[in-house]
Design an enzyme around this catalytic site. Structure first.
Site, PDB file in Angstrom:
ATOM      1  N   ARG A  48      51.228  29.826  31.493  1.00  0.00           N
ATOM      2  CA  ARG A  48      50.465  31.440  31.773  1.00  0.00           C
ATOM      3  C   ARG A  48      51.958  32.609  30.698  1.00  0.00           C
ATOM      4  NH1 ARG A  48      47.011  28.252  32.631  1.00  0.00           N
ATOM      5  NH2 ARG A  48      45.445  28.395  33.428  1.00  0.00           N
ATOM      6  N   ALA A  93      48.576  35.047  42.051  1.00  0.00           N
ATOM      7  CA  ALA A  93      50.434  35.886  41.886  1.00  0.00           C
ATOM      8  C   ALA A  93      50.219  37.610  43.123  1.00  0.00           C
ATOM      9  CB  ALA A  93      50.828  35.903  40.518  1.00  0.00           C
ATOM     10  N   ASP A 149      39.706  32.924  49.183  1.00  0.00           N
ATOM     11  CA  ASP A 149      39.912  32.067  47.849  1.00  0.00           C
ATOM     12  C   ASP A 149      39.129  30.947  48.401  1.00  0.00           C
ATOM     13  OD1 ASP A 149      41.321  31.065  45.150  1.00  0.00           O
ATOM     14  OD2 ASP A 149      42.584  32.921  45.582  1.00  0.00           O
ATOM     15  N   ASP A 204      39.400  29.196  45.302  1.00  0.00           N
ATOM     16  CA  ASP A 204      40.239  27.877  44.377  1.00  0.00           C
ATOM     17  C   ASP A 204      41.493  27.296  45.024  1.00  0.00           C
ATOM     18  OD1 ASP A 204      39.079  29.306  42.725  1.00  0.00           O
ATOM     19  OD2 ASP A 204      40.280  30.545  41.879  1.00  0.00           O
ATOM     20  N   GLU A 249      46.698  24.756  41.296  1.00  0.00           N
ATOM     21  CA  GLU A 249      46.750  24.127  39.936  1.00  0.00           C
ATOM     22  C   GLU A 249      48.524  23.807  39.871  1.00  0.00           C
ATOM     23  OE1 GLU A 249      44.565  25.588  37.341  1.00  0.00           O
ATOM     24  OE2 GLU A 249      43.046  24.636  38.221  1.00  0.00           O
ATOM     25  N   ARG A 269      53.890  31.468  39.064  1.00  0.00           N
ATOM     26  CA  ARG A 269      54.179  32.385  39.273  1.00  0.00           C
ATOM     27  C   ARG A 269      53.696  33.179  41.063  1.00  0.00           C
ATOM     28  NH1 ARG A 269      51.009  31.762  36.568  1.00  0.00           N
ATOM     29  NH2 ARG A 269      49.002  32.099  37.700  1.00  0.00           N
ATOM     30  N   ASP A 305      41.188  38.674  39.157  1.00  0.00           N
ATOM     31  CA  ASP A 305      40.810  39.416  37.785  1.00  0.00           C
ATOM     32  C   ASP A 305      39.284  39.028  37.632  1.00  0.00           C
ATOM     33  OD1 ASP A 305      39.923  36.645  37.534  1.00  0.00           O
ATOM     34  OD2 ASP A 305      42.132  36.214  36.169  1.00  0.00           O
ATOM     35  N   CYS A 308      25.998  35.754  13.824  1.00  0.00           N
ATOM     36  CA  CYS A 308      25.640  35.470  12.219  1.00  0.00           C
ATOM     37  C   CYS A 308      27.248  35.831  12.370  1.00  0.00           C
ATOM     38  CB  CYS A 308      25.252  36.674  11.605  1.00  0.00           C
ATOM     39  SG  CYS A 308      26.048  38.062  11.747  1.00  0.00           S
TER      40      CYS A 308
END
Length: 993
Positions: free
Chosen positions: A16, A451, A478, A480, A483, A489, A550, A606
């Site tokens: 990141r 973070a 949270d 998550d 990782e 961060r 986010d 397209c």
């Protein structure tokens, strides 16, 4: 070997940050050394940020012992450190070092004073001072400024840099000073990605005017440089660079084009980075003629006033060997006299502000940890600029104050600020015991433990937010898992925490900083689908909600819950070096949902399918192909077999039933690979389909000389004609495509993952064809299951990015588009948001300062929103948006925060409800809606009969529901006008306990 000597960038850790700084700057940092003096609240913040960033060597210098005050200001000092009388640098050293294994962290306790030989600093590229006397700062700055051979940033070992950064936090004031030497070259001033624009027209005159295609806004600024290519007609421009002058949002001038050939069509321009050179004066020179960055234009005079006051504080310390004592009138008057003396030495005099000086004097001995976090993030970014030559350096002073926090407390009795010998003494000096108690009692709900979440928890711990003994609480959630890329961060996490829940791990790390908190960690995802997890009863017990995520939709949902329950919402976010904070306070400010960000521009279908023009189009195309082949179609395949449990079910499909799903399933099943060779063959077929036959088909439909009705060429910018690609076994590019199939096929042969889908067969025939092999071999039941893949950008061993990169690059080659490197492909395909610890630390500090104001129930004028871009650097503090009132009639209005209320009973009818509203609020209701259900609309057939029904029968509330919020509109003042809006009306079922 020392890991710091490795020049290989660990993408799994730094991915990141690489998008913020770039590889050149990352390599530069990995060869640089920093000397950092002072391990107080500001020093430890800077240490954290620059070690996370990945410099080579950091030497932490300090000679003081741990004190009880440090527990409330330094997140790396513990109670046992104080009890054992450890030196601060000894206490924090190991905790700083474990933040990043690639950084060598040293410690030093040697004397650093007016007689110290400074030659030891020659081994460092940057010297950072905190908690240092002004005289010593001037001496070391002079030493660094004089060590100045010609600088070439790309060769730090040949030309050692000696950059000087000094920063301080004293009570409500903070400052940063930078001296990057006589001449400092910045090779990338803004850090913005080069922008590409398509050209509509270029005039043949002096100056030539460039118009952007389809009247699109260019977003450029006068002085920027652009380079041209693929211009037809006015070919003299191709490959040349020109400085522009903006004429309008859609056009700009580039200089004399009168002698060039006439413009015909096409052309692309690309912004060009132009290096800039910056010149710095020494601290001695700057003290009396300062260059100041102004963060708050509602008080532009304050930075110079604080500059003068902090210089006077340095003199006060020099005279008294201490800072002013809180509440000491004599100290305050002495400081005021020193301010007047200092002011006389300034080239431009400051407007004297005695009230501000007395405010500074009272809290100078204290410390606001969030202020240190904010200015620490800013100062840390300046250090990284010094080491890399990326982004524009601060010239040369920055002052950030918390005047709005401290000033309203000036009239409190002195005992409010008296020391009590605990970890909160440094904070108590600034805000007093009463407000401190309010912080302790706060009940905070924070969503997200990434973070910003980690930084917020650090601030909560230092401020004593949500103490168990005061019935306060912090609830975090949270879903998550941690990782490796988070470790760059999210500073509460360590390598041993990888694949553990963020919220639970962050809670344990926070309690390690301050064991007095009551902290509850959940794994819930917050969105409308999880309403039952956090109901209105939960929100009603809160003091404030903090967002640290986010996801815009989750933010909007949380905002609606806060408005509904009259709770403050503190929102923040970052993107690279940019950050923002938004403070939402009941009855004072507008809400998050009061404004809408412009929608993200989507690529037309397209364009993706047939007419890619830039590399982003080919990467998105490849990402869509991955999703279709490895996620959507396998999921559809599994769903089909869940509803058709046997081959007999398929054979007995009714005539009227849709066969679309069956067709797709047959394609998948008929091409199911059983061996690696099958995967390779299928990949080879896919190559010809996507990169040869599709191009030939398009060129057959639209030959190169095709013209539109107006006579213009069909194939002109931004349309690019495709060029069919012949498969070449010697070309290494297609190999990742094949190996991607190889990985998945081998891993999932038993579950029947299909890697390619081709062919169309008629309905009944294909069903019979499919069922025959299934009936023959029971083992083929395994064919009825597939394993859909979830795109994972950060695992280089899974082949996902290999597939996307190879497919995108081949398509780019087919359309003569410059390819992207893997890093760029990963950012676009994975929708990665660039991030760096300096910005997250700064936003969290700014939000925590506003939290103090929320706890103290401050007035509207005290609250501040902020936007910053540390790359420029720009910091802008503004007042929050004041809540608007909507007029219903002359004497009746409402805001988004208001809820009208009606209390009913078991037999309360809709007619009773309408009468109650009319009597209580003096206005005639005309329509009642609950959610999406229209309870009463007079013009609707049968609705007049509902007037006799009870509210309970109409609404049908759940057993434990105490109330519902209804949307009611009202009769207009004049016949024929539209119905008038009103606030939500909360109807209470009074018979519910």
């Amino acid at each position: 070997p020392n890991m710091a000597d490795s020049m290989e960038i660990d993408d799994s850790l730094y991915s990141r940050q690489r998008y913020v700084l770039g590889d050149s700057a990352m390599h530069q940092m990995a060869q640089s050394s920093v000397f950092l003096s002072g391990m107080g609240t500001l020093g430890v913040e800077i240490a954290k940020n620059i070690v996370l960033a990945g410099v080579k060597v950091v030497t932490l210098h300090d000679s003081r012992l741990c004190d009880v005050w440090d527990l409330g200001t330094n997140f790396f000092i513990r109670e046992e450190d104080v009890q054992k009388q450890k030196k601060r640098v000894e206490a924090v050293h190991s905790r700083v070092a474990e933040l990043n294994p690639y950084v060598q962290v040293n410690s030093s306790t040697v004397a650093l004073d007016d007689i110290t030989d400074l030659s030891f600093l020659l081994q460092y590229q940057c010297v950072v001072l905190t908690e240092t006397s002004l005289n010593l700062q001037k001496r070391i700055d002079h030493f660094c400024h004089s060590q100045r051979p010609p600088i070439k940033l790309h060769h730090p070992k040949l030309y050692p840099l000696k950059i000087f950064v000094a920063c301080d936090v004293l009570g409500m004031c903070s400052r940063v000073f930078c001296d990057f030497g006589e001449s400092f070259e910045v090779w990338d001033p803004t850090g913005e990605e080069p922008k590409e624009l398509f050209i509509q027209n270029i005039t043949q005159e002096n100056p030539g005017v460039v118009m952007c295609l389809d009247n699109r806004m260019h977003g450029l600024q006068t002085g920027q440089s652009v380079c041209f290519r693929e211009v037809n007609g006015m070919t003299e421009l191709n490959g040349t660079t020109h400085q522009i002058k903006v004429l309008s949002p859609y056009s700009f001038a580039i200089g004399d084009t009168s002698s060039f050939q006439s413009y015909l069509h096409g052309g692309i321009l690309r912004t060009v980075r132009v290096p800039r050179t910056f010149h710095f004066a020494t601290m001695e020179q700057q003290l009396h003629d300062p260059k100041l960055l102004i963060p708050d234009f509602s008080k532009p005079e304050v930075p110079l006033q604080i500059h003068t006051t902090m210089m006077a504080l340095d003199l006060f310390q020099e005279h008294h060997s201490r800072l002013p004592i809180a509440g000491c009138v004599q100290d305050s008057e002495d400081l005021l006299k020193l301010v007047e003396e200092v002011n006389e030495t300034l080239k431009s005099k400051a407007c004297m502000n005695a009230a501000l000086v007395r405010c500074v004097s009272r809290c100078a001995r204290g410390c606001l940890a969030p202020l240190a976090a904010a200015v620490g993030g800013i100062a840390s970014q300046e250090v990284l600029k010094a080491l890399t030559g990326k982004f524009m350096p601060l010239q040369q002073w920055f002052y950030l104050d918390a005047l709005e926090v401290v000033q309203p407390l000036q009239t409190l009795p002195l005992e409010e600020f008296a020391s009590r010998g605990d970890r909160y003494d440094a904070l108590r000096v600034c805000i007093g015991e009463s407000l401190l108690s309010e912080l302790h009692k706060l009940r905070v709900f924070m969503v997200g433990c990434g973070a910003i979440g980690c930084e917020m928890l650090k601030n909560f711990a230092l401020l004593g937010v949500g103490l168990a003994r005061c019935s306060g609480e912090i609830c975090i959630t949270d879903p998550d898992l941690i990782e490796k890329s988070n470790l760059n961060r999210q500073f509460l996490f360590r390598p041993q925490h990888i694949q553990k829940p963020k919220s639970i791990t962050a809670a344990a790390a926070t309690l390690d900083i301050n064991p007095e908190l009551r902290l509850e960690a959940h794994l819930n995802k917050v969105c409308p689908a999880t309403e039952d997890a956090y109901n209105d009863t939960f929100y009603s017990q809160l003091s404030v909600v903090v967002t640290a995520l986010d996801n815009v939709e989750a933010r909007r949902y949380l905002d609606s819950r806060c408005v509904s329950n009259q709770k403050a919402l503190l929102d923040s976010g970052t993107m690279g070096t940019k950050g923002h904070t938004e403070i939402i306070v009941p009855n004072l400010t507008e809400s998050y949902n009061s404004h809408r960000d412009p929608p993200e521009e989507e690529i037309p279908f397209c364009t993706l399918k047939s007419f890619p023009a830039v590399i982003e189009h080919t990467i998105q195309w490849a990402r869509d192909k991955f999703e279709s082949a490895f996620s959507h179609k396998p999921s559809m395949y599994n769903t089909f077999w869940q509803s058709h449990l046997s081959t007999e079910d398929v054979l007995h499909v009714s005539a009227g039933e849709s066969m679309d799903g069956a067709f797709q399933v047959i394609k998948l099943l008929s091409r199911r690979p059983a061996r690696w060779e099958h995967c390779l063959a299928l990949a080879r077929l896919k190559f010809d389909k996507y990169f040869k036959r599709k191009a030939l088909q398009l060129l057959h439909s639209f030959p190169l000389d095709t013209r539109l009705k107006d006579g213009t060429l069909f194939w002109q910018s931004p349309k690019r004609p495709p060029n069919p690609i012949e498969f070449d076994i010697k070309d290494p590019l297609p190999l990742p495509l094949a190996s991607s199939h190889k990985v998945h096929a081998r891993a999932r042969t038993r579950t029947g993952l299909c890697c390619a889908k081709t062919g169309l067969i008629s309905g009944p025939l294909c069903v019979s064809t499919m069922c025959v092999p299934l009936c023959v071999s029971p083992a083929c039941a395994e064919c009825l299951r597939m394993s859909p893949l979830v795109f994972e950008k950060d695992n280089d061993s899974n082949g996902h990015m290999d597939f996307v990169e190879a497919a995108a690059t081949l398509r780019a080659r087919m359309y003569a588009i410059a390819p992207a490197d893997r890093l760029q492909a990963k950012r676009i395909a994975g929708k990665i948001i660039p991030a760096i610890a300096t910005a997250t630390a700064a936003v969290a500090g700014l939000v925590a300062l506003e939290l103090i104001k929320v706890a103290g129930a401050y007035g509207f004028e005290s609250f501040k929103n902020c936007f910053f871009n540390l790359a420029l650097p720009v910091v802008v503090l503004t007042e929050t948006a004041q809540v608007k009132r909507t007029r219903i009639r002359d004497d009746i209005s409402f805001s988004i925060w208001e809820r009208w209320s009606i209390v009913g009973h078991e037999d309360f009818t809709l007619s009773d409800f309408l009468s109650a509203v009319r009597e209580k609020y003096g206005i005639e209701p005309t329509m009642v809606v609950h959610g999406v259900k229209m309870l009463y609309v007079p013009v609707m057939p049968g609705h007049s009969k509902r007037l006799k029904l009870t509210m309970q029968k109409l609404v049908k509330p759940s057993a434990n529901r105490k109330y519902v919020d209804l949307t009611v509109s009202f009769a207009p003042e004049a016949d024929g006008d539209e119905d008038l809006p009103g606030p939500p009306i909360r109807y209470h079922f009074c018979n519910r306990a």
